[in-house]
Design a protein around this motif. Sequence first.
Motif, mmCIF file in Angstrom:
data_model
loop_
_atom_site.group_PDB
_atom_site.id
_atom_site.type_symbol
_atom_site.label_atom_id
_atom_site.label_comp_id
_atom_site.label_asym_id
_atom_site.label_seq_id
_atom_site.Cartn_x
_atom_site.Cartn_y
_atom_site.Cartn_z
ATOM 1 N N ALA A 154 61.526 -14.304 1.872
ATOM 2 C CA ALA A 154 61.905 -13.830 3.202
ATOM 3 C C ALA A 154 63.071 -12.854 3.131
ATOM 4 C CB ALA A 154 62.264 -15.024 4.088
ATOM 5 N N ALA A 155 64.037 -13.132 2.266
ATOM 6 C CA ALA A 155 65.188 -12.239 2.116
ATOM 7 C C ALA A 155 64.754 -10.871 1.606
ATOM 8 C CB ALA A 155 66.208 -12.862 1.164
ATOM 9 N N LEU A 156 63.809 -10.858 0.667
ATOM 10 C CA LEU A 156 63.302 -9.583 0.154
ATOM 11 C C LEU A 156 62.556 -8.810 1.243
ATOM 12 C CD1 LEU A 156 62.012 -10.718 -3.354
ATOM 13 C CD2 LEU A 156 64.010 -9.288 -2.870
ATOM 14 N N ALA A 157 61.779 -9.533 2.050
ATOM 15 C CA ALA A 157 61.015 -8.886 3.119
ATOM 16 C C ALA A 157 61.929 -8.301 4.187
ATOM 17 C CB ALA A 157 60.049 -9.890 3.741
ATOM 18 N N LEU A 158 63.063 -8.957 4.441
ATOM 19 C CA LEU A 158 63.999 -8.484 5.470
ATOM 20 C C LEU A 158 64.857 -7.324 4.988
ATOM 21 C CD1 LEU A 158 65.140 -11.930 6.893
ATOM 22 C CD2 LEU A 158 63.703 -10.240 8.054
ATOM 23 N N PRO B 295 71.072 -6.299 3.095
ATOM 24 C CA PRO B 295 71.978 -5.464 2.287
ATOM 25 C C PRO B 295 72.545 -6.259 1.116
ATOM 26 C CG PRO B 295 73.015 -6.102 4.361
ATOM 27 C CD PRO B 295 71.575 -6.508 4.460
ATOM 28 N N PRO B 296 72.719 -5.637 -0.042
ATOM 29 C CA PRO B 296 73.241 -6.337 -1.227
ATOM 30 C C PRO B 296 74.597 -6.989 -1.001
ATOM 31 C CG PRO B 296 72.335 -4.201 -1.839
ATOM 32 C CD PRO B 296 72.331 -4.249 -0.338
ATOM 33 N N ILE B 297 75.429 -6.398 -0.111
ATOM 34 C CA ILE B 297 76.757 -6.954 0.135
ATOM 35 C C ILE B 297 76.666 -8.368 0.699
ATOM 36 C CG2 ILE B 297 76.930 -6.025 2.480
ATOM 37 C CD1 ILE B 297 79.776 -6.271 -0.118
#
Length: 225
Positions: free
Chosen positions: A49-53, A56-58
């Motif tokens: 889910a994080a990859l799909a959203l 931002p790397p920060i």
Amino acid sequence: MALDAFGHGLSLLEAAVLQGAIAMLITWKIGLAPWWRIIELLFPVALLAALALRLPPILFLAVFIVLLGWYWSTFRTQVPYFPSRPAVWHAVEALLPARPGVRVIDVGSGLGGFTLHLARVRPDAECAGIELAPVPYLYSTWRARISGSRARFIRGDYEKIHFGDYDLVFAYLSPAVMSGLFDKARREMKVGSLLVSYEFNIPGFKPDKTIFTTEGAPPLFVWAF
């Protein structure tokens, strides 16, 4: 990959769910705490889910820094974050002598709930917590400050304090450190003081009292010196 080779390809979501389920079963099989099962089940899906959203790397850096501060000492002390419950606090409260000036310390005080509770119900007592991880220490100190609590929090290793300064030492740590904790208690604790451990017994040393706070919950083990 093996499923693809047999013509049973999975979508990314299906693969993530399957991976989480397998990890959860392994966690259950090797006997880790129940909350690890939830983490293992949901982590692959959360990562997908994080990859799909396209976060931002920060944000990942910020989460890493918070987790580093939270579990700062776990790799060395082998003591993860274990929060105790109000039923446990009340049981320990009942063990305290009625005289004023009783001194209590929670070793590995976490977010400070136990120490803050005792300071509230026993304003005549000196209640302290010691915590090595910086984030829980800062949070518990902040809670004490904004609530006007007399509870005191120390950042450091409980090995550096003297148990003889306290009438009751409370610990909710891990099996890995219980023998060392008891050796320290036997060397330092004064006559009439109590060592109380939630959930984790000390191998080879029968407690003077065992208290079950709620049905199905781990017991409190009490040693009198």
